[in-house]
Design a protein around this motif. Structure first.
Motif, short mmCIF file in Angstrom:
data_model
loop_
_atom_site.label_atom_id
_atom_site.label_comp_id
_atom_site.label_asym_id
_atom_site.label_seq_id
_atom_site.Cartn_x
_atom_site.Cartn_y
_atom_site.Cartn_z
N GLU A 167 -1.95 5.52 2.09
CA GLU A 167 -2.93 4.49 2.47
C GLU A 167 -2.60 3.87 3.82
O GLU A 167 -3.48 3.59 4.63
CB GLU A 167 -2.98 3.40 1.38
CG GLU A 167 -3.69 3.87 0.12
CD GLU A 167 -3.42 2.97 -1.10
OE1 GLU A 167 -4.20 3.05 -2.05
OE2 GLU A 167 -2.41 2.22 -1.10
N ASN A 168 -1.31 3.68 4.09
CA ASN A 168 -0.90 3.17 5.39
C ASN A 168 -1.39 4.09 6.51
O ASN A 168 -1.87 3.64 7.55
CB ASN A 168 0.62 3.04 5.47
CG ASN A 168 1.12 1.66 5.09
OD1 ASN A 168 1.26 0.77 5.92
ND2 ASN A 168 1.38 1.46 3.79
N GLN B 114 -8.27 6.67 13.71
CA GLN B 114 -9.44 6.43 14.58
C GLN B 114 -9.85 7.78 15.14
O GLN B 114 -9.03 8.70 15.21
CB GLN B 114 -9.05 5.55 15.76
CG GLN B 114 -9.03 4.07 15.49
CD GLN B 114 -8.95 3.28 16.80
OE1 GLN B 114 -9.82 3.37 17.65
NE2 GLN B 114 -7.86 2.55 16.95
N LEU C 78 0.86 -1.18 0.00
CA LEU C 78 0.00 0.00 0.00
C LEU C 78 0.89 1.23 0.00
O LEU C 78 2.05 1.17 0.41
CB LEU C 78 -0.89 0.02 1.24
CG LEU C 78 -1.88 -1.15 1.37
CD1 LEU C 78 -2.74 -0.95 2.61
CD2 LEU C 78 -2.76 -1.26 0.14
N ARG D 78 1.43 6.05 11.95
CA ARG D 78 0.19 5.28 11.80
C ARG D 78 -0.40 4.96 13.18
O ARG D 78 -1.61 5.07 13.39
CB ARG D 78 0.45 3.99 11.03
CG ARG D 78 -0.83 3.32 10.56
CD ARG D 78 -0.56 2.04 9.82
NE ARG D 78 0.09 1.08 10.70
CZ ARG D 78 0.93 0.14 10.28
NH1 ARG D 78 1.23 0.03 9.01
NH2 ARG D 78 1.48 -0.68 11.14
N LEU E 153 -5.20 3.95 7.09
CA LEU E 153 -5.63 2.75 7.81
C LEU E 153 -5.44 2.88 9.32
O LEU E 153 -6.04 2.14 10.09
CB LEU E 153 -4.88 1.52 7.30
CG LEU E 153 -5.35 1.04 5.94
CD1 LEU E 153 -4.51 -0.14 5.47
CD2 LEU E 153 -6.83 0.62 6.00
#
Ligand SMILES: Nc1ncnc2c1ncn2[C@@H]1O[C@H](COP(=O)(O)OP(=O)(O)OP(=O)(O)O)[C@@H](O)[C@H]1O
Ligand SMILES: [Mg+2]
Length: 235
Positions: free
Chosen positions: A96-97, A103, A92, A147, A100
């Motif tokens: 995109e990482n 939250q 990815l 991330r 993901l």
């Protein structure tokens, strides 16, 4: 205290590794776990986040028991974990990482956003469309930390973030760890480079044979040559 670990016992199959680990950390603190190779620092982190199921003992996040829950539940509820072997989705893109990892923010903690991550690490912005697998080790480390932060955790466990990185990237990672604290997040850090651990931690726990054998301030550990010789330095 936002996270309280009490009398944690855990291991792998028949080998028992943790023999009653206890410590606590509050919001906005950096607490380091230091010790020799194999002393149980990573296992302590894995047991906190549920990747190794504790045999007994307690892990309380804001008073709520986590021991015995699944890792995905623990992470979802606010404990992030950055493992030693930085894990990115190779196929990815960088962007995109990051997506993901997102939250919604939790009460009382300033939200981390993808734009903020790009501002911290312009390198990731430059590479936003590239596959994560093509990044250097240092860039992958940054991506993993970013991330995890995008999950807006209350506590983040970071295992050897500077391992194998070039000095200028080490400095950058150290800055980010300090900024995480400023945002009111509790940081539990395993850092092999003692000078870094002592420079940025509020408190230090020395791990030996699966227990906390000493804890105190960085200043106290700098003074205590005996403890360093016994538990940290290579014989
Ligand atoms: N998956 C596993 N299965 C069996 N034993 C393991 C496993 N992972 C770690 N161990 C053992 O548990 C002990 C503690 O390992 P741990 O990874 O917690 O150490 P550490 O303090 O993080 O040091 P280092 O990162 O240098 O290995 C070691 O004896 C190690 O060999
Ligand atoms: Mg380790």
């Amino acid at each position: 205290m936002i996270l309280e670990v009490r009398d944690l016992h855990a291991g792998y199959g028949r080998s028992r590794i943790l023999h009653g680990v206890s410590f606590a950390i509050d919001k906005g603190e950096i607490v380091s776990l230091v010790g020799r190779n194999g002393s149980g620092r990573s296992t302590t982190m894995k047991a906190i986040v549920g990747l190794v199921r504790p045999d007994s003992g307690s892990v309380r996040l804001d008073g709520a028991e986590q021991a015995g829950r699944n890792a995905y539940e623990i992470v979802r509820d606010g404990i992030a974990y950055v493992p030693e072997e930085r894990r990115v989705f190779d196929n990815l893109s960088v962007h995109e990482n990051l997506v993901l990892g997102c939250q919604s923010p939790r009460h009382g903690i300033a939200a981390w956003t993808i734009d903020r991550m790009y501002a911290y690490f312009p390198r990731l912005l430059e590479r936003r469309g590239m596959k994560a697998g093509s990044l250097s080790g240092g860039e992958q480390q940054m991506l993993t930390i970013c991330r995890s932060l995008l999950g807006n955790p209350r506590v983040i466990l970071i295992d050897e973030p500077t391992e194998g990185l070039a000095p200028h990237i080490v400095a950058r990672v150290v800055e980010v760890v300090q900024d995480i604290r400023k945002n009111g997040v509790a940081v539990i850090l395993v850092e092999q480079k003692l000078t870094i651990a002592l420079r940025i931690s509020d408190r230090v726990n020395v791990v030996g044979h699966g227990q906390i054998v000493w804890s105190g301030t960085p200043a106290a550990l700098r003074e205590d040559a005996d403890i360093r010789r016994r538990w940290l330095e290579v014989a």
